[in-house]
Design a protein around this motif. Structure first.
Motif, PDB file in Angstrom:
ATOM      1  N   UNK A  69       0.840  -1.206   0.000  1.00 53.95           N
ATOM      2  CA  UNK A  69       0.000   0.000   0.000  1.00 53.95           C
ATOM      3  C   UNK A  69       0.873   1.254   0.000  1.00 53.95           C
ATOM      4  N   UNK A  70       0.430   2.269  -0.766  1.00 52.69           N
ATOM      5  CA  UNK A  70       1.074   3.582  -0.779  1.00 52.69           C
ATOM      6  C   UNK A  70       0.003   4.639  -0.536  1.00 52.69           C
ATOM      7  N   UNK A  71       0.352   5.771   0.079  1.00 52.69           N
ATOM      8  CA  UNK A  71      -0.641   6.782   0.448  1.00 52.69           C
ATOM      9  C   UNK A  71      -1.501   7.315  -0.699  1.00 52.69           C
ATOM     10  N   UNK A  72      -1.018   7.321  -1.929  1.00 52.70           N
ATOM     11  CA  UNK A  72      -1.820   7.810  -3.054  1.00 52.70           C
ATOM     12  C   UNK A  72      -2.981   6.879  -3.375  1.00 52.70           C
ATOM     13  N   UNK A  73      -2.940   5.669  -2.864  1.00 50.99           N
ATOM     14  CA  UNK A  73      -3.957   4.656  -3.179  1.00 50.99           C
ATOM     15  C   UNK A  73      -5.220   4.905  -2.362  1.00 50.99           C
ATOM     16  N   UNK A  74      -6.067   5.753  -2.899  1.00 50.93           N
ATOM     17  CA  UNK A  74      -7.343   6.059  -2.274  1.00 50.93           C
ATOM     18  C   UNK A  74      -8.371   6.181  -3.388  1.00 50.93           C
ATOM     19  N   UNK A  75      -9.635   6.124  -3.046  1.00 47.18           N
ATOM     20  CA  UNK A  75     -10.669   6.247  -4.066  1.00 47.18           C
ATOM     21  C   UNK A  75     -11.868   5.387  -3.756  1.00 47.18           C
ATOM     22  N   UNK A  76     -12.595   5.025  -4.793  1.00 45.18           N
ATOM     23  CA  UNK A  76     -13.846   4.273  -4.666  1.00 45.18           C
ATOM     24  C   UNK A  76     -13.626   2.818  -5.022  1.00 45.18           C
ATOM     25  N   UNK A  77     -14.089   1.920  -4.161  1.00 45.20           N
ATOM     26  CA  UNK A  77     -14.019   0.489  -4.431  1.00 45.20           C
ATOM     27  C   UNK A  77     -15.069   0.131  -5.481  1.00 45.20           C
ATOM     28  N   UNK A  78     -14.672  -0.683  -6.450  1.00 44.94           N
ATOM     29  CA  UNK A  78     -15.570  -1.163  -7.494  1.00 44.94           C
ATOM     30  C   UNK A  78     -15.582  -2.688  -7.436  1.00 44.94           C
ATOM     31  N   UNK A  79     -16.722  -3.233  -7.011  1.00 47.57           N
ATOM     32  CA  UNK A  79     -16.859  -4.693  -6.932  1.00 47.57           C
ATOM     33  C   UNK A  79     -16.912  -5.321  -8.312  1.00 47.57           C
ATOM     34  N   UNK A  80     -16.569  -6.594  -8.376  1.00 50.96           N
ATOM     35  CA  UNK A  80     -16.727  -7.335  -9.625  1.00 50.96           C
ATOM     36  C   UNK A  80     -18.225  -7.499  -9.901  1.00 50.96           C
ATOM     37  N   UNK A  81     -18.598  -7.660 -11.163  1.00 51.05           N
ATOM     38  CA  UNK A  81     -20.018  -7.815 -11.516  1.00 51.05           C
ATOM     39  C   UNK A  81     -20.704  -8.991 -10.807  1.00 51.05           C
ATOM     40  N   UNK A  82     -19.952  -9.980 -10.390  1.00 48.15           N
ATOM     41  CA  UNK A  82     -20.547 -11.153  -9.737  1.00 48.15           C
ATOM     42  C   UNK A  82     -21.286 -10.761  -8.460  1.00 48.15           C
ATOM     43  N   UNK A  83     -20.724  -9.858  -7.675  1.00 46.16           N
ATOM     44  CA  UNK A  83     -21.394  -9.422  -6.445  1.00 46.16           C
ATOM     45  C   UNK A  83     -22.718  -8.728  -6.766  1.00 46.16           C
ATOM     46  N   UNK A  84     -22.722  -7.927  -7.821  1.00 46.16           N
ATOM     47  CA  UNK A  84     -23.938  -7.218  -8.213  1.00 46.16           C
ATOM     48  C   UNK A  84     -24.975  -8.191  -8.774  1.00 46.16           C
ATOM     49  N   UNK A  85     -24.517  -9.132  -9.577  1.00 46.26           N
ATOM     50  CA  UNK A  85     -25.421 -10.118 -10.172  1.00 46.26           C
ATOM     51  C   UNK A  85     -26.200 -10.881  -9.101  1.00 46.26           C
ATOM     52  N   UNK A  86     -25.533 -11.195  -7.993  1.00 50.63           N
ATOM     53  CA  UNK A  86     -26.193 -11.924  -6.897  1.00 50.63           C
ATOM     54  C   UNK A  86     -26.816 -10.988  -5.863  1.00 50.63           C
ATOM     55  N   UNK A  87     -26.728  -9.685  -6.093  1.00 54.77           N
ATOM     56  CA  UNK A  87     -27.221  -8.680  -5.163  1.00 54.77           C
ATOM     57  C   UNK A  87     -26.633  -8.912  -3.767  1.00 54.77           C
ATOM     58  N   UNK A  88     -25.337  -9.152  -3.732  1.00 58.32           N
ATOM     59  CA  UNK A  88     -24.626  -9.402  -2.470  1.00 58.32           C
ATOM     60  C   UNK A  88     -23.771  -8.209  -2.084  1.00 58.32           C
ATOM     61  N   UNK A  89     -24.360  -7.041  -2.146  1.00 57.31           N
ATOM     62  CA  UNK A  89     -23.687  -5.815  -1.757  1.00 57.31           C
ATOM     63  C   UNK A  89     -24.573  -5.126  -0.728  1.00 57.31           C
ATOM     64  N   UNK A  90     -23.992  -4.830   0.429  1.00 62.22           N
ATOM     65  CA  UNK A  90     -24.741  -4.124   1.451  1.00 62.22           C
ATOM     66  C   UNK A  90     -25.724  -5.007   2.188  1.00 62.22           C
TER      67      UNK A  90
END
Length: 178
Positions: free
Chosen positions: A155-176
């Protein structure tokens, strides 16, 4: 307890562990299907065997995701799901699986591992709130406290931002929360 990489012969046993750990009805079936589909893209899938029987009693998967960082897209990992058979819970199996996974991912120079989970449990394993590091969660359905990250040596300090899940999590509605 023996920890090792999941093998094709383990698929049914891993499915059973997730079904029993998450309940054999709606949620357990969703997680079992998620595991089946994530297997093809998993960076790392580990199992724990009971010392007496050699039966698979625990499982953890780490799968690729992206961090939409200011400089560029960054390859990161998501820990999900983690399950231990109910009769073997509270024996340190889940923690051992996570620690071994993080060790192996460190060897692969993975910088960050994200998850959705209980802060009281995962904080003991080095995970901290993602928002405290200026990471943004991929869905508003994820409670702030549940969105967690482990920073590994790459890890380096510049590594920040928004996490993007793989489509598989969305397909199964396994987010949140469900």
């Amino acid at each position: 307890m023996r920890l090792r990489r999941e093998q094709p012969a383990d698929h049914d046993s891993v499915r059973d562990v997730h079904l029993h750990a998450f309940g054999e009805h709606d949620h357990g079936l969703v997680v079992a299907r998620l595991v089946d589909d994530l297997r093809a893209e998993a960076t790392l899938s580990l199992v724990a065997e009971a010392p007496d029987s050699g039966r698979v009693v625990g499982s953890v998967m780490f799968t690729p995701a992206l961090l939409d960082a200011p400089l560029r897209l960054l390859d990161v990992q998501v820990l999900s799901p983690l399950a231990v058979a109910p009769a073997h819970q509270r024996q340190g199996i889940g923690q051992a699986l996570v620690r071994e996974g993080l060790r192996l991912l460190t060897e692969l120079h993975v910088p960050l591992v994200f998850l959705e989970g209980d802060p009281a449990y995962y904080s003991r394993l080095g995970f901290t709130p993602g928002g405290a590091h200026a990471f943004r969660k991929p869905s508003l359905r994820i409670p702030d406290a549940a969105f967690q990250v482990a920073t590994l040596p790459a890890y380096e300090p510049w590594m920040t931002g928004t996490l993007v899940y793989s489509p598989t999590f969305w397909h199964h509605d396994c987010v949140g929360l469900r």
